[in-house]
Structure formats: C-alpha cells, structure tokens
Write a protein that holds these residues in place. Structure first.
Motif, PDB file in Angstrom:
ATOM      1  N   LEU A 317       0.821  -1.265  -0.031  1.00  0.00           N
ATOM      2  CA  LEU A 317      -0.132   0.004   0.099  1.00  0.00           C
ATOM      3  C   LEU A 317       0.889   1.452  -0.049  1.00  0.00           C
ATOM      4  O   LEU A 317       1.850   1.326   0.688  1.00  0.00           O
ATOM      5  CB  LEU A 317      -0.888  -0.166   1.337  1.00  0.00           C
ATOM      6  N   ASP A 318       0.530   1.924  -0.911  1.00  0.00           N
ATOM      7  CA  ASP A 318       1.337   3.426  -1.024  1.00  0.00           C
ATOM      8  C   ASP A 318       0.347   4.280  -1.526  1.00  0.00           C
ATOM      9  O   ASP A 318       0.114   4.474  -2.488  1.00  0.00           O
ATOM     10  CB  ASP A 318       2.638   3.301  -1.772  1.00  0.00           C
ATOM     11  N   ASP A 319       0.012   5.321  -0.571  1.00  0.00           N
ATOM     12  CA  ASP A 319      -0.820   6.231  -0.926  1.00  0.00           C
ATOM     13  C   ASP A 319      -0.568   7.280  -2.236  1.00  0.00           C
ATOM     14  O   ASP A 319      -1.439   7.679  -3.086  1.00  0.00           O
ATOM     15  CB  ASP A 319      -1.342   7.224   0.171  1.00  0.00           C
ATOM     16  N   ARG A 321       1.295   6.818  -4.618  1.00  0.00           N
ATOM     17  CA  ARG A 321       1.369   6.256  -5.838  1.00  0.00           C
ATOM     18  C   ARG A 321       0.111   5.477  -6.142  1.00  0.00           C
ATOM     19  O   ARG A 321      -0.165   4.815  -7.059  1.00  0.00           O
ATOM     20  CB  ARG A 321       2.647   5.282  -6.027  1.00  0.00           C
ATOM     21  N   GLU A 323      -0.895   2.763  -4.855  1.00  0.00           N
ATOM     22  CA  GLU A 323      -0.593   1.194  -5.205  1.00  0.00           C
ATOM     23  C   GLU A 323      -1.117   0.464  -4.116  1.00  0.00           C
ATOM     24  O   GLU A 323      -1.479   0.868  -2.986  1.00  0.00           O
ATOM     25  CB  GLU A 323       0.989   1.153  -4.923  1.00  0.00           C
ATOM     26  N   GLU A 324      -1.534  -0.660  -4.541  1.00  0.00           N
ATOM     27  CA  GLU A 324      -2.173  -1.830  -3.885  1.00  0.00           C
ATOM     28  C   GLU A 324      -1.417  -2.945  -4.359  1.00  0.00           C
ATOM     29  O   GLU A 324      -1.132  -3.075  -5.567  1.00  0.00           O
ATOM     30  CB  GLU A 324      -3.594  -1.865  -3.845  1.00  0.00           C
ATOM     31  N   TYR A 349      -0.222   4.095  -9.827  1.00  0.00           N
ATOM     32  CA  TYR A 349      -1.172   2.910 -10.104  1.00  0.00           C
ATOM     33  C   TYR A 349      -2.455   3.533 -10.204  1.00  0.00           C
ATOM     34  O   TYR A 349      -3.198   2.549 -10.050  1.00  0.00           O
ATOM     35  CB  TYR A 349      -0.417   2.037  -8.886  1.00  0.00           C
ATOM     36  N   ALA A 395     -13.452  -1.379  -3.154  1.00  0.00           N
ATOM     37  CA  ALA A 395     -13.533  -0.640  -1.931  1.00  0.00           C
ATOM     38  C   ALA A 395     -14.532  -0.423  -0.975  1.00  0.00           C
ATOM     39  O   ALA A 395     -14.534  -0.182  -0.060  1.00  0.00           O
ATOM     40  CB  ALA A 395     -12.929   1.067  -2.281  1.00  0.00           C
ATOM     41  N   GLN A 404     -11.105   5.336  -5.965  1.00  0.00           N
ATOM     42  CA  GLN A 404     -10.944   6.710  -5.160  1.00  0.00           C
ATOM     43  C   GLN A 404      -9.723   7.251  -4.949  1.00  0.00           C
ATOM     44  O   GLN A 404      -8.878   6.062  -4.507  1.00  0.00           O
ATOM     45  CB  GLN A 404     -11.743   6.774  -3.898  1.00  0.00           C
ATOM     46  N   ARG A 405      -9.199   8.179  -5.500  1.00  0.00           N
ATOM     47  CA  ARG A 405      -7.645   8.355  -5.216  1.00  0.00           C
ATOM     48  C   ARG A 405      -7.290   8.607  -3.719  1.00  0.00           C
ATOM     49  O   ARG A 405      -8.009   9.252  -3.083  1.00  0.00           O
ATOM     50  CB  ARG A 405      -7.115   9.732  -6.158  1.00  0.00           C
ATOM     51  N   ARG A 406      -6.331   8.088  -3.366  1.00  0.00           N
ATOM     52  CA  ARG A 406      -5.527   8.577  -2.170  1.00  0.00           C
ATOM     53  C   ARG A 406      -4.481   9.563  -2.321  1.00  0.00           C
ATOM     54  O   ARG A 406      -3.971  10.255  -1.574  1.00  0.00           O
ATOM     55  CB  ARG A 406      -5.124   7.225  -1.445  1.00  0.00           C
ATOM     56  N   PRO A 435     -16.219   6.817  -3.632  1.00  0.00           N
ATOM     57  CA  PRO A 435     -15.635   6.365  -4.867  1.00  0.00           C
ATOM     58  C   PRO A 435     -16.569   6.076  -6.134  1.00  0.00           C
ATOM     59  O   PRO A 435     -17.969   6.214  -5.722  1.00  0.00           O
ATOM     60  CB  PRO A 435     -15.335   4.995  -4.196  1.00  0.00           C
TER      61      PRO A 435
END
Lengths: 679, 126
Positions: A317-319, A321, A323-324, A349, A395, A404-406, A435
């Motif tokens: 997990l990386d908000d 980017r 990324e999941e 991502y 989600a 939904q973007r982080r 979302p």
C-alpha cells in the motif's frame, strides 16, 4: 499542429517546424525529448544570416525526416542559387545532416549558424509550468558544446558537435563553438556540394547515455532501417481495393513500429508506448489495449506487455502512488518531477481497469498464439490481479470495482479511461462523489474472471479455482444487470455512485460491455440501438457522451469527442452479440475518417455531426501518433473479417461494410502458423 | 516492520519461498556506506529463496548507497525507485534484479487501504 514534424525512437522524439527548426513553445512540446526530459528547446539554422525557406518535406520513416530548403531572400521568397537537403534522424542521438548544393557559377562563402538552447523541462512542466529547482551549466570542451542541468545528483546534459565532412578541403572550412551554438564556415565551389552533420547526444550522469546511467544494458537491435523492414515483413499483408483502408493499414503498422519502446527491464522486448508527444512511456491501460488490438498482427507486443507489467505489479500500500498489492501500473516516468516525487509516476498505479485487462490480455494472447509457457510463467501475476478485483479493487466491499484516489492532489480523480475530471457525470451534468464504480470496469472484471477460469482449468491445474471464478462471474453478471440497468432509458448506467445510485448519463462505455460479454442477451438489442442512435453515433463513430446529455460538448475530451480505440472495442463487441451490420457501419465510419488524417487516426476527433462538418475535426491537443488509435484499425479489421481462434484453427466469418468488394489478409500469425483469410 | 536493512534482509532470508523472485536467479550486492565505511551484503537469489553473506564478491547487480537510505527503505520511509532515479542509489548491472528486490520493501507506514476511505476500519485497525 499539422505544420509540425515529429520523428521518434523509443522514448526519444523530436518535434520541429517544417524547416527542421524548433523554438520552445510554452504550451505544446517542440524540441528534442528523451526519458521525459526536453534536452533541447532551441535548434535554429541560418545560412549567411538568413533563415531557411521550406520547399518540401519527406516524412521518410518514423525516425527520420528530410526537408528541402533554400535560403530565404529579402522578399521572403527563396534564393535559387543554393539548395539545402536537411535530413534529421533520431536514434541513440539526434543527427541533423545538411547537404548544401551550389547552383551558381561563382564560388560562395558560407556561414552556417546553429543557435541552440535547452531548458531541460520535464514533460510535466510543459503541461503545468513550474520553476526549475536545479542549476544550468554550459561549457565548451574539445570542440563540443555541453549544456547541462543539475539538481542534486540528478544530471542531464546535451553534447552538441559538428562534423564538417570531407567534401570541402579542410583548409577551406572550419567550425567554431560558442555558448549559444556553433558556426561552420566554408567556401563552396560552383556546382559542388557540402555535407556536414550537426549532432546532439542526450546524456545522463557520467557522460553516459541515460539508459546506461540507470544501469540499463544497451539495446541490442539491428539498424532501425533493417528493423522496420523486418517488422513490415512479419505483419500480415492486406489486399483491398479500398484506398483509405489500404493506406490506413500501412500507416497503422508503421505507427505501431514507431511507438515501440524498450523499457529498462523487458528482456529486450518492446512494448507499445501510448502516444506522441505526451505519453511516450509505458501505460498499463494503453499498452494492454494496443497489444490486444494487435494480437492477430503482431502478437509479440502482448508477450512484451505481459512481461513488462509483471515486474512493477503492485506489492504494497502506498497512498502517494495509489498502489495496492496486485494492481497493474498506470504509468512510469523517468523525468525530474517523478524522480523528486513531485509527480507520483514511479510508478503511478491510478487506474482501476489495467488490472482486470491484464488477465484479459493474457488469455487472449494464449488463444491466439498457443504460448502456454507464458500462462504458466505469469500465473502468480494473473492470480494477484484476480485477487485485487475482489479485495483492494472493491473499496465498498459490495462486489464491484470502485476507485477513489488516495494520492491528492496529483493523482487522477477518474481512474478509468475517461480520466479527465468531468469524464464521469450524470445526465443533468452533476458530478458524482467518490468512490465511483463505472460500468465498463465491471465488464472487464466479469471478463477477467471468465478468462481466468479458463486459465486455471486448462493450465494451472486448479479446477476448484476455476469453478469459484465462474460462480463469481455469474453472480457479478446477475447483480450488474440488476443494479446498472436503467429501465426507463433502456441502457446501462455509466456508473454507480457512493450511495449505490445510478450515474445515469448515456455514454460510449456501454459498448465496452458488449465486448466483455456482461450484457444480458435480452438487452443487447437496446444497447446496440442506443450506440447507433443519432445521439451517440456521429457518422464518424460513437461519441464518448450522447448529444442530449447536459455536459455534451463536441470537443470535450471525454464528453463528446469520438475516440477511434473506443469505437474499435465497440465494433468488436457488437460482433460478439451478432450485430454485424452495426459493427461494419462503425468500422467503415472510422476508416473513412482516417482518410482525412492521411491514414493516421488521432487520439480523438470532434463529435460534430458528419452531415454538418463533412470532415472529422481533429481534437485540438490530440496525441498523434497514438498507439491505441493505430491499433483501432487492426481491431476494426478483425471485426470486419470476424477473426477468432477456435481450437487450433483460425476461423473467419466476414461481414463487410457496403462498398467493399474484396478484403484479403495474408499471413495472419497464430497457433496455426500463418494463414490467409479473405472476404 | 524491520528497523534496519540487516533485519529486513534477515527476514527475507528466513522466508522459505518468495514467490515474487521465483522466476529469476542471480546475485545482488549492496555496498552501503556508513561513517566512511562500506558494508557489503551479498544476496543470492535461487528459485525464490535468498541466501545472504557479508562477502565482497562480484554480483550481477551492485547497488551503492548510504546505509541510512536502505534502513529507511526497510521501514517503508524511503522509496528506492526514486532513490535510483535521483542517484542516491547507484546501480550497476542487471536492473531487473533491483526492480524485483525493490518490490519486497514495505510501503509507507501510514498508507491506507482503499476501504479505509469509505468504510469504518474493522476493530480500529487498517
């Protein structure tokens, strides 16, 4: 934009005016670019103080252009005592070869002046101007000019040099470099010519190529000319009396060759980059869809895309980017803004469709090529992608893919192909909250599960998993047809909003649902009728948004324009459900539109009614060439010929538009070897 | 979460099988600078398993950087891809090995699950 000349190779490209010069434009990228950085923003040639007059131009190959020039005279006409053939080539460096030919009876003294400058702009700074944080350098060394940019250890440099050639006696010519460019002087005898070469090499730290400085191995490949010849030899040969289709096919194959990009990690294979000038890098969605479109023509693109996207598949997990784990990337960049985390593209991502489409591509690739080894080799990636659909992709936890973007504020609001901020709207123009679950994402998820089930059963030896995926797919289809169908309008909602309510705009996305097979048979007829209605079908293709929707704008990026790639998937989807005439109508419309762009379909064109404008209006900042637009021609051909691999055979069930007498495609590659098909 | 690069590598070496590395065999050496000294870590990747040594032996891919950078990466506080692009981490040799190894590092500690944005986190945990 058509007065610009573009040549490219991999992620290096040059955009010039019709004389071969460029001077940075604040809004549109002219210049010499490589690795997402502009290495030269000014490259301007004069001869004896005069700028040059463009007589004609040859777009030789994608990596080479030739300009026929003469010095401009005082009356802005041209001086006929001399002509210049200017040939520009982009490869590992940029070469500008000048052949100056004297037509006069007297010797002539020449002063060839090249003015250069570089702003080392990051490709994102051109779109969103920002102030540079690093420092510039310029110096002269061993007769070459070095212009550089340094921010901490991030270093980019361009080396400009001149090779005077051997046509002129060395005693009669020389070159001199200064901090603003270089000057070559020589005496040209009557009826003689002088060939000199101006070069610009794009360098990273340590005076090495950027590729080498990042640790990449040099690309092993034949010369660009041999490589292109091989590419054409390997592509199926099209025989048709339809001139626009013949030209468009040739252009599309050439453009796909041009847009091939060899990432640092790809085992030397080339993937389709998305498009010139903004998207010369790997994009999950674009590379996957282009590879899908090109399967009957160049299946090696799909193999390269499956491999290249496997390594950076999401693992955490990386908000920043978005990324999941299991997620397939959206975009990778090497420029300054990515390196310093001012943009999230390392990789970014933020796309909710690339992950299910990765599985779709893998299955379709095996069906065409019989390359079971790939399916075994990338089992982990395919399973991780399928897992993502039901975990991080869902989600809301209710069985749909949501996004939904982080990553605010840089990340994308809309993580579907209509990724501009107003791309997803209600009929009345309101924008839903987040979302969002757009309809085509659910179609892709359905298709990925069905195809994943086939892979699990036939290759991974996991029938239990196959059954589970099939059960989930059946359940998804049933729920989708309940939750997305708008009874009073007779089409599927563009999306669901956070409350589970329908985002009720009529948009081209419903055509993708036919491609994916998630549409109930009983409803396909209504969907097809909407697609061909005057509100959606412009005469040049299906619009992204119907004309009776509040936000409709014929030149709105995703709210009214016509996208060739979108139409190719729709045409293929219509065939899947038996709407052969409708499919052929779309195919011929887009191919006729291509005729107005010299066979090169742009990213998008205006949604104006065909009867109104008589020709398709190019969208103002559309990318061209664009990989999935070039790929659209190929998928439309597949749709017209009705090509499907069935077992080990290639089956063709043609349905040609009116006006086609003959259509033959020779040497279609696949698990059958090579086969000719005709209609 | 590991506190340092040595702890992180130790945990990786303890894993019986790292699926993500299953397809590639090769060697990676980390040359990590700390207080003017260079510490070497030699990593051998074979069939999804890694073995470690502290020897300064040749490798298919060599990474040079500050030990503090790799410690931070082991805690999810630094991203090694951007470190590579800015040359805080300098790479020689096979890029693929670096890119695969990079995938094994944790994300930022405060990163959220997409469900955290819309649903109450179960039991207050993400």
């Amino acid at each position: 934009m058509s007065d610009l000349v573009r040549i490219l190779d991999g992620n290096s490209f040059v955009v010039t005016d019709r004389r071969g010069d460029f001077s940075a434009s604040p809004t549109f990228p002219t210049g010499l670019f490589s690795w997402d950085t502009r290495f030269l923003s000014k490259w301007r040639l004069t001869i004896n103080g005069r700028s040059l007059y463009s007589l004609s131009l040859d777009d030789l190959q994608y990596y080479q252009a030739r300009f026929f020039l003469a010095p401009a005279s005082a009356t802005h006409d041209f001086d006929s005592t001399m002509s210049i053939i200017r040939q520009q080539t982009i490869n590992d460096e940029f070469e500008d070869q000048l052949t100056i030919i004297s037509h006069g009876d007297e010797p002539v003294d020449l002063v060839v002046r090249l003015d250069v400058a570089s702003d080392f702009a990051d490709i994102f700074e051109i779109r969103h101007q920002t102030k540079k944080k690093g420092g510039y350098t310029s110096r002269i060394e061993n007769g070459s000019l070095f212009l550089g940019y340094q921010r901490e250890d991030f270093h980019r440099e361009v080396m400009i040099s001149c090779d005077l050639g051997s046509e002129i006696d060395p005693g009669n010519c020389r070159s001199e470099v200064d901090l603003d460019g270089l000057t070559a002087t020589g005496r040209l005898e009557p009826k003689k010519m002088w060939v000199l070469k101006l070069r610009a090499a794009m360098l990273g730290p340590g005076r090495r190529t950027v590729r080498a400085s990042l640790g990449g191995t040099p690309r092993r490949r034949p010369s660009l000319a041999e490589d292109l010849e091989l590419w054409f030899d390997n592509a199926p040969r099209l025989e048709t009396d339809h001139e626009s289709l013949a030209g468009t096919y040739r252009r599309s194959i050439a453009d796909l060759a041009a847009l091939r990009y060899t990432p640092l990690v790809s085992a030397g294979l080339s993937v389709p980059a998305a498009g010139l000038p903004w998207f010369m890098t790997i994009f999950g969605r674009d590379s996957i869809i282009t590879s899908f479109q090109a399967l009957p023509f160049a299946p090696q693109l799909a193999a390269a895309t499956i491999y290249t996207l496997s390594i950076p598949q999401g693992s955490r997990l990386d908000d920043f980017r978005d990324e999941e784990p299991g997620k397939v990337l959206h975009e990778f960049r090497y420029g300054e803004s990515a390196a310093f985390e001012e943009q999230p593209h390392t990789p970014y991502y933020g796309s909710a469709d690339a992950t299910p489409l990765y599985v779709v591509l893998m299955d379709e690739y095996e069906r065409w090529t019989g390359d079971a080894a790939m399916v075994h080799r990338f089992e982990r990636e395919a399973r991780a992608a399928l897992d993502w659909i039901d975990t991080y992709g869902d989600a809301m936890g209710n069985g749909y893919i949501w996004y939904q973007r982080r990553s605010a504020p840089r990340g994308l609001q809309n993580q579907c192909w209509k990724d501009s901020d107003d791309g997803i709207c209600y009929r009345d123009g309101r924008l839903p909250g987040f979302p969002r679950a757009t309809c085509e994402l659910q179609g892709y998820a359905y298709d990925a599960k069905i195809r994943g089930a086939r892979l699990a059963r036939e290759f991974w030896g996991d029938p239990a998993y196959a059954e589970r995926l099939e059960r989930e797919a059946a359940d998804l289809k049933q729920r989708f047809n309940r939750d997305f169908w708008i009874e009073r309008h007779g089409y599927y909602a563009l999306a669901l909003d956070t409350n589970g309510d329908q985002v009720d705009a009529l948009a081209s996305n419903i055509g993708h649902l036919l491609w994916s097979g998630i549409v109930d048979e009983s409803r396909a007829d209504q969907v097809a009728r909407h697609l061909m209605s005057p509100e959606l079908f412009s005469g040049w293709g299906v619009r992204t948004l119907a004309t009776d929707q509040a936000r409709y704008n014929p030149i709105g990026y995703h709210i009214g324009t016509v996208w060739p790639f979108d139409n190719s998937l729709i045409a293929w989807g219509l065939r899947r459900y038996g709407f052969d005439r409708e499919s052929a109508r779309i195919a011929i419309a887009v191919i006729e539109a291509a005729g107005y762009f010299a066979g090169r379909l742009p990213e998008a064109f205006g949604g104006y009614e065909r009867d109104l404008t008589r020709y398709p209006v190019e969208y103002p900042t559309a990318c061209s060439p664009q990989a999935w637009s070039a790929g659209a021609t190929l998928l439309l051909l597949r749709a017209m010929l009705g090509l499907e691999p069935v077992g080990d055979q290639l089956v063709s069930r043609p349905s040609l538009p009116d006006g086609f007498d003959r259509l033959v495609l020779r040497n279609v590659p696949g698990r059958w070897g090579r086969k000719d098909v005709s209609a | 979460m590991s506190a340092s690069i040595e702890e992180f590598l130790g945990e990786l070496a303890d894993c019986p099988y790292l699926q993500r590395l299953a397809r590639v065999d090769g060697t990676v050496r980390l040359d990590l600078t700390e207080d003017g000294q260079i510490h070497h870590w030699h990593i051998t990747i074979t069939s999804g398993k890694i073995t470690l040594s502290r020897e300064n032996r040749p490798a298919d891919c060599v990474l040079h950087g500050d030990k503090a950078l790799l410690d931070a990466a082991a805690r999810g506080e630094r991203n090694l891809t951007t470190a590579w692009l800015t040359r805080n981490l300098v790479l020689e040799g096979r890029v693929e090995l670096f890119r695969l190894l990079e995938r094994l590092f944790p994300g930022p500690p405060a990163a959220r699950n997409p469900r955290d944005l819309v649903l109450p986190p179960p039991g207050g945990q993400s």
